[in-house]
Design a protein around this motif. Structure first.
Motif, PDB file in Angstrom:
ATOM      1  N   CYS A  63     -12.213 -12.000  -7.573  1.00 50.52           N
ATOM      2  CA  CYS A  63     -11.347 -13.083  -7.122  1.00 50.52           C
ATOM      3  C   CYS A  63     -12.088 -13.937  -6.100  1.00 50.52           C
ATOM      4  N   PRO A  64     -12.965 -14.821  -6.546  1.00 50.20           N
ATOM      5  CA  PRO A  64     -13.787 -15.615  -5.618  1.00 50.20           C
ATOM      6  C   PRO A  64     -12.979 -16.472  -4.651  1.00 50.20           C
ATOM      7  N   SER A  65     -11.766 -16.849  -5.016  1.00 49.14           N
ATOM      8  CA  SER A  65     -10.953 -17.693  -4.135  1.00 49.14           C
ATOM      9  C   SER A  65     -10.376 -16.920  -2.954  1.00 49.14           C
ATOM     10  N   GLY A  66     -10.429 -15.606  -3.023  1.00 46.65           N
ATOM     11  CA  GLY A  66      -9.877 -14.794  -1.943  1.00 46.65           C
ATOM     12  C   GLY A  66      -8.431 -14.399  -2.139  1.00 46.65           C
ATOM     13  N   VAL A  67      -7.791 -14.880  -3.198  1.00 46.22           N
ATOM     14  CA  VAL A  67      -6.426 -14.490  -3.531  1.00 46.22           C
ATOM     15  C   VAL A  67      -6.321 -14.242  -5.027  1.00 46.22           C
ATOM     16  N   VAL A  68      -5.363 -13.427  -5.415  1.00 45.58           N
ATOM     17  CA  VAL A  68      -5.137 -13.113  -6.826  1.00 45.58           C
ATOM     18  C   VAL A  68      -3.732 -13.550  -7.206  1.00 45.58           C
ATOM     19  N   ASN A  69      -3.618 -14.377  -8.233  1.00 48.36           N
ATOM     20  CA  ASN A  69      -2.282 -14.697  -8.732  1.00 48.36           C
ATOM     21  C   ASN A  69      -1.899 -13.680  -9.812  1.00 48.36           C
ATOM     22  N   GLU A  70      -0.675 -13.761 -10.281  1.00 48.00           N
ATOM     23  CA  GLU A  70      -0.190 -12.727 -11.199  1.00 48.00           C
ATOM     24  C   GLU A  70      -0.933 -12.741 -12.530  1.00 48.00           C
ATOM     25  N   PHE A 107      -6.561 -10.218   0.253  1.00 50.33           N
ATOM     26  CA  PHE A 107      -7.327  -8.999   0.492  1.00 50.33           C
ATOM     27  C   PHE A 107      -6.566  -8.048   1.414  1.00 50.33           C
ATOM     28  N   GLU A 108      -5.878  -8.607   2.412  1.00 49.11           N
ATOM     29  CA  GLU A 108      -5.111  -7.768   3.326  1.00 49.11           C
ATOM     30  C   GLU A 108      -4.025  -6.990   2.586  1.00 49.11           C
ATOM     31  N   ASP A 109      -3.328  -7.655   1.649  1.00 49.91           N
ATOM     32  CA  ASP A 109      -2.303  -6.978   0.847  1.00 49.91           C
ATOM     33  C   ASP A 109      -2.925  -5.840   0.040  1.00 49.91           C
ATOM     34  N   PHE A 110      -4.077  -6.150  -0.548  1.00 53.58           N
ATOM     35  CA  PHE A 110      -4.776  -5.193  -1.407  1.00 53.58           C
ATOM     36  C   PHE A 110      -5.164  -3.938  -0.633  1.00 53.58           C
ATOM     37  N   VAL A 111      -5.834  -4.104   0.506  1.00 52.56           N
ATOM     38  CA  VAL A 111      -6.330  -2.923   1.227  1.00 52.56           C
ATOM     39  C   VAL A 111      -5.200  -2.165   1.917  1.00 52.56           C
ATOM     40  N   THR A 112      -4.136  -2.868   2.298  1.00 49.64           N
ATOM     41  CA  THR A 112      -2.996  -2.185   2.902  1.00 49.64           C
ATOM     42  C   THR A 112      -2.360  -1.222   1.908  1.00 49.64           C
ATOM     43  N   ALA A 113      -2.133  -1.713   0.685  1.00 44.54           N
ATOM     44  CA  ALA A 113      -1.554  -0.854  -0.352  1.00 44.54           C
ATOM     45  C   ALA A 113      -2.523   0.259  -0.738  1.00 44.54           C
ATOM     46  N   LEU A 114      -3.790  -0.091  -0.876  1.00 43.23           N
ATOM     47  CA  LEU A 114      -4.788   0.899  -1.272  1.00 43.23           C
ATOM     48  C   LEU A 114      -4.917   1.992  -0.215  1.00 43.23           C
ATOM     49  N   SER A 115      -4.824   1.617   1.043  1.00 38.32           N
ATOM     50  CA  SER A 115      -4.902   2.586   2.134  1.00 38.32           C
ATOM     51  C   SER A 115      -3.764   3.601   2.031  1.00 38.32           C
ATOM     52  N   ILE A 116      -2.578   3.117   1.705  1.00 38.00           N
ATOM     53  CA  ILE A 116      -1.439   4.025   1.553  1.00 38.00           C
ATOM     54  C   ILE A 116      -1.644   4.949   0.365  1.00 38.00           C
ATOM     55  N   LEU A 117      -2.040   4.375  -0.772  1.00 39.82           N
ATOM     56  CA  LEU A 117      -2.138   5.151  -1.997  1.00 39.82           C
ATOM     57  C   LEU A 117      -3.278   6.163  -1.957  1.00 39.82           C
ATOM     58  N   LEU A 118      -4.367   5.834  -1.266  1.00 39.21           N
ATOM     59  CA  LEU A 118      -5.518   6.729  -1.220  1.00 39.21           C
ATOM     60  C   LEU A 118      -5.519   7.641   0.001  1.00 39.21           C
ATOM     61  N   ARG A 119      -5.105   7.111   1.148  1.00 39.83           N
ATOM     62  CA  ARG A 119      -5.270   7.848   2.395  1.00 39.83           C
ATOM     63  C   ARG A 119      -3.964   8.052   3.167  1.00 39.83           C
ATOM     64  N   GLY A 120      -2.881   7.578   2.637  1.00 43.20           N
ATOM     65  CA  GLY A 120      -1.612   7.677   3.353  1.00 43.20           C
ATOM     66  C   GLY A 120      -1.025   9.077   3.307  1.00 43.20           C
TER      67      GLY A 120
END
Length: 215
Positions: A63-70, A107-120
């Protein structure tokens, strides 16, 4: 949980580990959306600064723009399920990642969710999964919502995974789970009921531990 994580665990293996911090800072200025500082994200997640740098490069590569649409999210996710239709499940998953309801994932949304799913904690993982199933975000899961998610999962896995799948299999699956989870028989599953039922199920608890050390 494995269905949630398929895309992102693979992406993390494709990054180049040999760039220095100056390169990382330069990269973050060249996209349309610049993520929060690494120090802030490190404090908000369970990832180290180095892990965040690796995740960011993988995210920016897709996602070169820094955001991902649906639409982009669906295209990326569907690559991992070539024998099924992942579009509906990817829609629900996108909404769970887009916690601010902006129509895009930063990116913040992505890593926040990933942090919960992997390390929460177990509680955090189950609450995130509950929110995925709570499609209308009213704080409850009804049988229709659970059926929609389960049917989307069956569609995504495709005919090769379930060669003798009957058309009523999703309904049977939901009926069994809903009866177990709806402790007070009021027609909806609350967060407390969901967490308690999942903690009582050994298969669910094992699946929650599966990706704890992916990155």
């Amino acid at each position: 949980m494995g269905l949630v994580m398929g895309t992102f665990s693979l992406q993390s293996k494709q990054v180049n580990y040999h760039k220095d911090k100056a390169d990382d800072d330069l990269e973050m200025t060249m996209v349309c959306h610049r993520p929060e500082g690494l120090d802030q994200l490190e404090a908000q997640t369970n990832f180290s600064k180095r892990e965040l740098q690796v995740l960011y490069r993988g995210f920016k590569n897709e996602c070169p723009s820094g955001v991902v649409n649906e639409d982009t999210f669906k295209q990326i996710y569907s690559q991992f399920f070539p024998h099924g239709d992942a579009s509906t499940y990817a829609h629900y998953l996108f909404n769970a990642f887009d916690s601010a309801h902006t129509g895009s994932i930063k990116f913040e949304d992505f890593v926040t969710a990933l942090s919960i799913l992997l390390r929460g904690s177990v509680q955090e993982k189950l609450q995130w999964t509950f929110n995925l199933y709570d499609i209308n975000r009213d704080g409850y899961i009804n049988k229709e919502e659970m059926t929609d998610i389960v049917r989307a999962i069956y569609d995504m896995m495709g005919k090769y995974t379930y060669p003798v799948l009957k058309t009523d299999a999703p309904k049977q699956h939901v009926d069994a789970f809903f009866q177990k989870m709806d402790k007070n028989r009021d027609g909806v599953v609350t967060l407390d009921e969901f967490i308690l039922s999942c903690q009582e199920d050994e298969n669910i608890m094992r699946s929650l531990q599966l990706f704890e050390n992916v990155i």
